[in-house]
Design an enzyme around this catalytic site. Sequence first.
Site, PDB file in Angstrom:
ATOM      1  CD  GLN A   1      32.621   4.856 -15.546  1.00 16.89           C
ATOM      2  OE1 GLN A   1      31.452   5.182 -15.366  1.00 16.89           O
ATOM      3  NE2 GLN A   1      33.612   5.732 -15.549  1.00 16.89           N
TER       4      GLN A   1
ATOM      5  CD  GLU B   1      -2.671  -1.335   2.523  1.00 20.68           C
ATOM      6  OE1 GLU B   1      -2.496  -0.513   3.435  1.00 20.68           O
ATOM      7  OE2 GLU B   1      -3.525  -2.227   2.546  1.00 20.68           O
TER       8      GLU B   1
ATOM      9  CD1 TRP C   1       4.355   0.552  -4.025  1.00 21.15           C
ATOM     10  CD2 TRP C   1       4.446   1.853  -5.846  1.00 21.15           C
ATOM     11  NE1 TRP C   1       4.626   1.836  -3.612  1.00 21.15           N
ATOM     12  CE2 TRP C   1       4.699   2.646  -4.704  1.00 21.15           C
ATOM     13  CE3 TRP C   1       4.455   2.456  -7.106  1.00 21.15           C
ATOM     14  CZ2 TRP C   1       4.953   4.018  -4.790  1.00 21.15           C
ATOM     15  CZ3 TRP C   1       4.702   3.817  -7.192  1.00 21.15           C
ATOM     16  CH2 TRP C   1       4.948   4.568  -6.046  1.00 21.15           C
TER      17      TRP C   1
ATOM     18  CD  GLU D   1       8.336 -10.944  -6.164  1.00 22.92           C
ATOM     19  OE1 GLU D   1       8.464 -11.893  -5.396  1.00 22.92           O
ATOM     20  OE2 GLU D   1       7.991 -11.043  -7.347  1.00 22.92           O
ATOM     21  N   GLY D   2      10.060  -7.084  -1.673  1.00 22.48           N
ATOM     22  CA  GLY D   2      10.819  -6.859  -0.445  1.00 22.48           C
ATOM     23  C   GLY D   2      12.135  -6.183  -0.787  1.00 22.48           C
TER      24      GLY D   2
ATOM     25  N   GLY E   1      31.275   4.194 -21.830  1.00 20.77           N
ATOM     26  CA  GLY E   1      31.516   5.642 -21.810  1.00 20.77           C
ATOM     27  C   GLY E   1      30.264   6.416 -22.182  1.00 20.77           C
TER      28      GLY E   1
ATOM     29  CD  GLN F   1      47.014  -5.325 -15.897  1.00 26.07           C
ATOM     30  OE1 GLN F   1      47.131  -4.647 -14.881  1.00 26.07           O
ATOM     31  NE2 GLN F   1      47.828  -6.320 -16.191  1.00 26.07           N
TER      32      GLN F   1
HETATM   33  N1  COS Z   1       7.047 -17.953   6.508  1.00 24.65           N
HETATM   34  C1  COS Z   1       6.081 -18.304   7.359  1.00 24.65           C
HETATM   35  N2  COS Z   1       5.671 -17.518   8.388  1.00 24.65           N
HETATM   36  C2  COS Z   1       6.304 -16.342   8.542  1.00 24.65           C
HETATM   37  C3  COS Z   1       7.338 -15.926   7.688  1.00 24.65           C
HETATM   38  C4  COS Z   1       7.716 -16.786   6.646  1.00 24.65           C
HETATM   39  N3  COS Z   1       8.678 -16.454   5.788  1.00 24.65           N
HETATM   40  N4  COS Z   1       7.768 -14.706   8.076  1.00 24.65           N
HETATM   41  C5  COS Z   1       7.051 -14.382   9.158  1.00 24.65           C
HETATM   42  N5  COS Z   1       6.151 -15.363   9.414  1.00 24.65           N
HETATM   43  C6  COS Z   1       5.194 -15.418  10.536  1.00 24.65           C
HETATM   44  C7  COS Z   1       5.908 -15.322  11.861  1.00 24.65           C
HETATM   45  O1  COS Z   1       6.339 -16.594  12.310  1.00 24.65           O
HETATM   46  C8  COS Z   1       4.831 -14.735  12.748  1.00 24.65           C
HETATM   47  O2  COS Z   1       3.931 -15.750  13.104  1.00 24.65           O
HETATM   48  P1  COS Z   1       3.590 -16.067  14.652  1.00 24.65           P
HETATM   49  O3  COS Z   1       3.114 -14.757  15.211  1.00 24.65           O
HETATM   50  O4  COS Z   1       2.532 -17.113  14.575  1.00 24.65           O
HETATM   51  O5  COS Z   1       4.871 -16.515  15.258  1.00 24.65           O
HETATM   52  C9  COS Z   1       4.084 -13.795  11.802  1.00 24.65           C
HETATM   53  O6  COS Z   1       4.324 -14.278  10.476  1.00 24.65           O
HETATM   54  C10 COS Z   1       4.542 -12.360  11.911  1.00 24.65           C
HETATM   55  O7  COS Z   1       5.931 -12.375  11.640  1.00 24.65           O
HETATM   56  P2  COS Z   1       6.939 -11.230  12.086  1.00 24.65           P
HETATM   57  O8  COS Z   1       6.627 -10.832  13.500  1.00 24.65           O
HETATM   58  O9  COS Z   1       8.296 -11.683  11.750  1.00 24.65           O
HETATM   59  O10 COS Z   1       6.493 -10.049  11.131  1.00 24.65           O
HETATM   60  P3  COS Z   1       7.078  -8.600  10.960  1.00 24.65           P
HETATM   61  O11 COS Z   1       5.937  -7.653  10.996  1.00 24.65           O
HETATM   62  O12 COS Z   1       8.224  -8.375  11.880  1.00 24.65           O
HETATM   63  O13 COS Z   1       7.569  -8.599   9.419  1.00 24.65           O
HETATM   64  C11 COS Z   1       9.054  -8.900   7.555  1.00 24.65           C
HETATM   65  C12 COS Z   1       8.532  -9.412   8.917  1.00 24.65           C
HETATM   66  C13 COS Z   1       9.733  -7.554   7.673  1.00 24.65           C
HETATM   67  C14 COS Z   1      10.022  -9.953   7.097  1.00 24.65           C
HETATM   68  C15 COS Z   1       7.848  -8.794   6.549  1.00 24.65           C
HETATM   69  O14 COS Z   1       6.957  -7.767   6.903  1.00 24.65           O
HETATM   70  C16 COS Z   1       8.290  -8.598   5.126  1.00 24.65           C
HETATM   71  O15 COS Z   1       8.722  -9.536   4.447  1.00 24.65           O
HETATM   72  N6  COS Z   1       8.159  -7.360   4.584  1.00 24.65           N
HETATM   73  C17 COS Z   1       8.424  -7.119   3.196  1.00 24.65           C
HETATM   74  C18 COS Z   1       7.176  -7.261   2.421  1.00 24.65           C
HETATM   75  C19 COS Z   1       7.420  -7.405   0.951  1.00 24.65           C
HETATM   76  O16 COS Z   1       8.222  -8.221   0.519  1.00 24.65           O
HETATM   77  N7  COS Z   1       6.699  -6.615   0.169  1.00 24.65           N
HETATM   78  C20 COS Z   1       6.777  -6.688  -1.250  1.00 24.65           C
HETATM   79  C21 COS Z   1       5.423  -6.947  -1.775  1.00 24.65           C
HETATM   80  S1  COS Z   1       5.400  -7.702  -3.339  1.00 24.65           S
HETATM   81  S2  COS Z   1       6.089  -6.397  -4.573  1.00 24.65           S
END
Ligand code: COS
Length: 381
Positions: free
Chosen positions: A337, A128, A157, A364-365, A340, A280
């Site tokens: 580079q 979002e 996006w 994708e993160g 040029g 080189q």
């Molecule tokens: N597989 C399975 N479960 C997962 C997991 C994974 N890879 N990652 C996290 N979880 C679970 C955790 O185990 C937790 O579950 P429980 O509460 O039951 O233990 C829950 O999900 C929440 O996880 P967590 O507390 O780690 O979440 P966070 O809010 O700290 O977020 C990140 C973790 C930052 C890794 C996540 O928000 C992320 O990947 N963000 C990027 C998003 C992204 O890629 N966006 C692009 C969109 S597509 S263009």
Amino acid sequence: MSINFSLSSEQQQLQALAKEFTQKEVIPIAADYDRREAYPEQILEKAFEIGLSNIIIPEQAGGLGLGMLEEVIIGEEIGYGCMGMYTILMASELGITPILVGGTAEQQKRFLEPLTQRPGLASFALSEAGNGSDAGAMRTKAVLEGDEWVINGTKMWISNGGIAEFAVVFASVDYALKAKGTVAIVVPKGAAGFSHNKIHHKMGQRATYTAELVFEDVRVPKENILGCIGDGFKIAMKTLDKTRIPVAAGSVGIARRALEESVKYAKTREAFGKPIGDFQMIQHKLANMYMGLETARLATYKAAWLVDNHQPHSMEAALAKCYASDVAFDAANEAIQVHGGFGYVGEYPVEKLLRDVKLNQIYEGTNEIQRVIMARGLLKD
Ligand code: COS
């Protein structure tokens, strides 16, 4: 099975098919569609005809049921030709994956079979405007009213957004529960109240149709939820653990293109009375690109192998995505580079590589999030 670096004869055929597709259909139109910021409809149609689209749809839903290694093979080839065009196909696999991760066999057949019968795309709607990296903080709201989900909110996006046959939409049923209060719901194109706005003036990947999705009292049957209430965030995370690997593959393709274009140029361009490849400083750049390319491909193949062999792959997918896109960014930068002044203008393909690959470090993160995922894995008990 022992380590084996050779592709099967079917995989070699798939690679040859994807290479030919890239040479014939992608490269000749890539610069023009990039310049015009136009969506190349024929790419999906032609990819569908020869079996390069939506390849992960299982056989029971009418698909080819191919694996991650096959996706990676295709990704490197098409990414070599145009990352923006590969993103069209890649983002569709991204939209399909949550249905494989969290959907029933009936849902897989219902939503995915149509994509095997005629050209069509899927999309994945998580981000979002206010929530990218902190995906659990999503504000799009889903409320169960009788037999229907009612969805309100805006996603940002979204690759293939609005042109895909459906969007897998991640929404919250209760903001206070954050990740635990989320759902994944399939919303078909054409649902009343579902509209989109195409995003213009992207730096790169301009052939991909990217949109903002708007949901205003959109109603879908309650059977469109994947898994249960509360599963949304985990379905998204498990999906991305797989689909980051094709981002790595496309990046490998970009790195290979950057290296090949640089080698070609270094052999023909002369300075101080000899080809610049004799110096080189240029040789070091080529060697560095080569090291990055080969190691990024290894990381990508390993992550794909883990997925196909049903082994944990979250950290390896993050590593491959982060490393390969960083390597490809550096390779594209160095390719400019080497070229040029000519590298800085559109006459040669290298400036487009840099504009395109920048997104691989973000979508994708972000690569910062990939490092968070790896570090959390390293530090956990
Ligand atoms: N597989 C399975 N479960 C997962 C997991 C994974 N890879 N990652 C996290 N979880 C679970 C955790 O185990 C937790 O579950 P429980 O509460 O039951 O233990 C829950 O999900 C929440 O996880 P967590 O507390 O780690 O979440 P966070 O809010 O700290 O977020 C990140 C973790 C930052 C890794 C996540 O928000 C992320 O990947 N963000 C990027 C998003 C992204 O890629 N966006 C692009 C969109 S597509 S263009």
